[in-house]
Design an enzyme around this catalytic site. Structure first.
Site, mmCIF file in Angstrom:
data_model
loop_
_atom_site.group_PDB
_atom_site.id
_atom_site.type_symbol
_atom_site.label_atom_id
_atom_site.label_comp_id
_atom_site.label_asym_id
_atom_site.label_seq_id
_atom_site.Cartn_x
_atom_site.Cartn_y
_atom_site.Cartn_z
ATOM 1 N N LYS A 1 0.850 -1.200 0.000
ATOM 2 C CA LYS A 1 0.000 0.000 0.000
ATOM 3 C C LYS A 1 0.874 1.235 0.000
ATOM 4 O O LYS A 1 1.826 1.331 0.777
ATOM 5 C CB LYS A 1 -0.872 0.007 1.272
ATOM 6 C CG LYS A 1 -1.849 1.164 1.317
ATOM 7 C CD LYS A 1 -3.111 0.850 0.556
ATOM 8 C CE LYS A 1 -4.007 2.063 0.355
ATOM 9 N NZ LYS A 1 -3.615 2.859 -0.840
ATOM 10 N N LYS B 1 4.421 2.680 8.801
ATOM 11 C CA LYS B 1 3.213 3.465 9.102
ATOM 12 C C LYS B 1 1.976 2.554 9.226
ATOM 13 O O LYS B 1 1.197 2.670 10.169
ATOM 14 C CB LYS B 1 3.005 4.474 7.961
ATOM 15 C CG LYS B 1 2.064 5.596 8.259
ATOM 16 C CD LYS B 1 1.813 6.465 7.010
ATOM 17 C CE LYS B 1 3.060 7.137 6.499
ATOM 18 N NZ LYS B 1 2.767 8.103 5.402
ATOM 19 N N LYS C 1 5.541 2.369 -2.563
ATOM 20 C CA LYS C 1 5.446 3.761 -3.018
ATOM 21 C C LYS C 1 5.782 3.810 -4.493
ATOM 22 O O LYS C 1 6.542 2.977 -4.986
ATOM 23 C CB LYS C 1 6.461 4.629 -2.250
ATOM 24 C CG LYS C 1 6.115 6.092 -2.248
ATOM 25 C CD LYS C 1 5.036 6.345 -1.230
ATOM 26 C CE LYS C 1 4.790 7.788 -0.942
ATOM 27 N NZ LYS C 1 4.057 7.915 0.348
ATOM 28 N N THR D 1 -5.522 12.997 6.106
ATOM 29 C CA THR D 1 -4.153 13.170 6.610
ATOM 30 C C THR D 1 -4.145 14.280 7.651
ATOM 31 O O THR D 1 -3.602 14.127 8.756
ATOM 32 C CB THR D 1 -3.197 13.509 5.440
ATOM 33 O OG1 THR D 1 -3.341 12.490 4.447
ATOM 34 C CG2 THR D 1 -1.766 13.580 5.902
ATOM 35 N N ASN E 1 -2.705 20.209 -0.155
ATOM 36 C CA ASN E 1 -3.931 19.641 0.431
ATOM 37 C C ASN E 1 -3.790 19.418 1.937
ATOM 38 O O ASN E 1 -4.608 19.888 2.732
ATOM 39 C CB ASN E 1 -4.318 18.344 -0.284
ATOM 40 C CG ASN E 1 -5.570 17.717 0.333
ATOM 41 O OD1 ASN E 1 -6.512 18.419 0.696
ATOM 42 N ND2 ASN E 1 -5.567 16.409 0.494
ATOM 43 N N SER F 1 -7.626 5.449 3.612
ATOM 44 C CA SER F 1 -7.444 4.622 2.410
ATOM 45 C C SER F 1 -7.820 3.183 2.729
ATOM 46 O O SER F 1 -8.472 2.494 1.934
ATOM 47 C CB SER F 1 -5.989 4.638 1.941
ATOM 48 O OG SER F 1 -5.751 5.715 1.080
HETATM 49 N N1 GLU Z 1 0.480 9.115 0.273
HETATM 50 C C1 GLU Z 1 -0.071 8.957 1.577
HETATM 51 C C2 GLU Z 1 0.999 8.588 2.581
HETATM 52 O O1 GLU Z 1 2.146 8.833 2.365
HETATM 53 C C3 GLU Z 1 -1.240 7.999 1.596
HETATM 54 C C4 GLU Z 1 -0.938 6.605 1.172
HETATM 55 C C5 GLU Z 1 -2.175 5.743 0.985
HETATM 56 O O2 GLU Z 1 -3.254 6.195 1.261
HETATM 57 O O3 GLU Z 1 -1.975 4.622 0.548
HETATM 58 O O4 GLU Z 1 0.724 8.128 3.651
#
Ligand code: GLU
Length: 425
Positions: free
Chosen positions: A65, A89, A101, A185, A216, A358
Site C-alpha cells: 500500500k 506506518k 510507493k 491526513t 492539500n 485509504s
Molecule cells: N500518500 C499517503 C501517505 O504517504 C497515503 C498513502 C495511501 O493512502 O496509501 O501516507
C-alpha cells in the site's frame, strides 16, 4: 545520506533494540521488489519519456500500500525510503497492509490535464501485473489527486476486464471513494496533536501554529486547527511566507491560493505588495525559509522531505513538531531535537490518517457497503488515538523519542508477521 539510508537507520536502531537476528534485520531492510520503467508517451507537444518507479517494500502484514507521487525530484532512493516508511506506518496504525510507493519524475505544473491523463494511464499500463486489490493498492501522494486516481482505476479496469474499485484508493466518491479521504491526513494529525497537548496539559486554544506547505494536507490542517481555536500565525509555500502575530484566516488564504497560485498573493501581485492592507491586518510577507524563524508553539512541516536540518532547527522556536510531510527531519536534526526536549510527532504516526482512511476505502470497496461521514470520522479518531497512546506509552517506558517508539512498534509487528510466514528460515 540518501533518504533510504535515513529510514534504514531508523529501522536498524529499532531492530537492534528489539534484539532481532542479523537475518531478520537484513530482511527488514531491503525492498521485496523494485520496478522501474521509462514511460514512453505521446503528449500534446509530441513524444516524451518519463522515468517511473514502483517499490514494493514489504507485504508481510497484507497487500502493498502506498501513494504515487508526480514530482521532478522523485528518485529511486526517495521512493524506496517512502515505501519502507509506508510499511512502518501501516504497522504503527495497525491496518493489515504492507508498504509500497511509486513515483514519476515530472513537474506536473508544466503539463495539461490531458497530458497528465496520458501519463497516469501509461503508469498503470506499465506496472499492471504488479497491481491489484490483493496485491498492491496505490493512492495519491505529492502532486497527485483523486482525478489522477480515477484515470488510473479506469485504465486498470479496462486492462483486466472487470471492475475492481479496491485496486486504488483516494479516488472520487462517484467511483467508490470514501468520505473523509480528502481531509484524512490533516484530520489524523489534529487527533494526535490534541492528544499530545492534553497530555502536556496545554489548552489547545491560543496555541500558535506555523505551517510549512499549503497543499492539500497543509491547507486542510490549517483550516481544521483554526476552526478548533488554534492561532495560525504563519503559512508558507514555495513562493513565500505569510506571517501575522495575531493570526491569519487560512480559509481566506486557501481561496486565494486556489485562485492565484500562492499564499502571498493574498497581498502581493508580481512582487508588489499592498502594504497598507498588510499593516491593517498586522501581516507581513516573508521569504519561504522565514517560516522556520517565526514565533510559534507548534511547527508543522507539511511539504517535502529533509527540511528540518541541524541548520534550520536552530531557528525554530516551537516546542512541538507535527510531521505532516513524509520524512521531513534529518536523523541529526531529529537527535538534536530530542536532546533539546522538543516533542516530534513522527510522520509514521502524524500523517497516518491518510492511509487509515485509504484502508477504510478499501474495506468499503471489498464489502460493497459504504459508510457515512460520521462512521469514517469516528473510526479514524479511534485508530489515531489508539496508535498515539501505544507510541506515547512506549516512549515513556523506554525514555526514547516518539519516533523511536513508533519504529519499534512497527518493526515488532512486521517481524511477528514475517516469522509466521517463515521469511527468516
Ligand atoms: N500518500 C499517503 C501517505 O504517504 C497515503 C498513502 C495511501 O493512502 O496509501 O501516507
Amino acid at each position: 545520506m540518501n533518504p533510504f539510508e535515513q529510514i534504514r537507520q531508523h529501522i536498524t536502531s529499532a531492530a537492534k533494540s528489539l534484539s532481532l537476528s542479523e537475518a531478520e534485520q537484513a530482511a527488514l531492510l531491503s525492498a521485496n521488489e523494485t520496478h522501474r520503467a521509462s514511460l514512453s508517451v505521446v503528449l500534446e507537444n509530441g513524444p516524451q519519456n518519463f522515468e517511473a518507479f514502483r517499490v514494493q517494500f514489504n507485504n508481510a502484514r497484507g497487500p502493498y500500500k502506498g501513494g504515487i507521487r508526480f514530482h521532478p525530484a522523485a528518485d529511486l532512493h526517495e521512493v524506496q525510503a517512502l515505501a519502507a516508511a509506508m510499511a512502518i506506518k501501516c504497522a504503527v496504525i495497525d491496518v493489515p497492509l504492507g508498504g509500497a510507493k511509486g513515483g514519476v519524475v515530472i513537474d506536473p505544473k508544466q503539463y495539461s490535464a490531458k497530458d497528465l491523463e496520458v501519463i497516469a494511464r501509461a503508469y498503470v499500463k506499465e506496472f499492471v501485473p504488479h497491481l491489484g486489490v490483493d496485491k498492491d493498492i496505490p493512492a495519491p501522494d505529492v502532486y497527485t489527486n483523486a482525478t489522477i486516481m480515477s484515470w488510473m482505476l479506469d485504465e486498470y479496469e479496462s486492462l483486466v476486464g472487470h471492475k475492481e474499485p479496491g485496486m486504488i484508493t483516494g479516488k472520487p466518491l462517484a467511483l467508490g471513494g470514501s468520505y473523509g479521504r480528502d481531509s484524512a491526513t490533516a484530520q489524523g494529525g489534529v487527533h494526535v496533536l490534541l492528544q499530545l497537548l492534553a497530555l502536556k496539559q496545554k489548552h489547545h486554544e491560543r496555541q500558535r501554529v506555523a505551517i510549512q506547505g499549503f497543499g492539500n494536507a497543509g491547507a486542510t490542517l490549517a483550516k481544521l486547527l483554526y476552526d478548533a481555536g488554534f492561532i495560525i500565525v504563519a503559512v508558507s509555500d514555495s513562493q513565500g511566507t505569510l506571517y501575522a502575530k495575531g493570526g491569519l484566516d487560512p480559509h481566506i488564504i486557501d481561496a486565494v491560493k486556489t485562485d492565484k497560485g500562492s499564499v502571498s498573493s493574498l497581498y502581493c501581485t508580481a512582487g508588489v505588495c499592498d502594504t497598507e492592507q498588510m499593516q491593517k491586518d498586522g501581516a507581513v510577507a516573508l521569504s519561504p525559509d522565514d517560516i522556520f524563524s517565526v514565533e510559534a508553539d507548534i511547527f508543522v512541516p507539511a511539504a517535502l522531505d529533509n527540511v528540518l536540518t541541524p541548520e534550520t532547527i536552530q531557528k525554530l522556536q516551537a516546542g512541538v513538531i507535527l510531521e505532516l510531510a513524509n520524512n521531513p527531519t534529518t536523523p541529526e536534526a531529529d537527535k538534536q531535537l530530542f536532546e533539546q526536549g522538543v516533542t516530534v510527532i513522527p510522520d509514521v504516526l502524524a500523517n497516518a490518517g491518510g492511509v487509515t482512511v485509504s484502508y477504510f476505502e478499501w474495506v468499503q470497496n471489498r464489502q460493497q457497503l459504504y459508510w457515512t461521514k460520521e462512521e469514517v470520522a469516528m473510526r479514524l479518531q479511534e485508530k489515531m488515538e489508539t496508535a498515539f497512546a501505544a507510541v506515547h506509552q512506549k516512549a515513556l517506558e523506554k525514555d526514547i523519542s516518539l519516533r523511536e517508539a513508533a519504529y519499534q512498534i512497527g518493526v515488532e509487528r512486521i517481524t511477528a508477521a514475517m516469522r509466521y510466514r517463515g521469511t527468516f528460515m
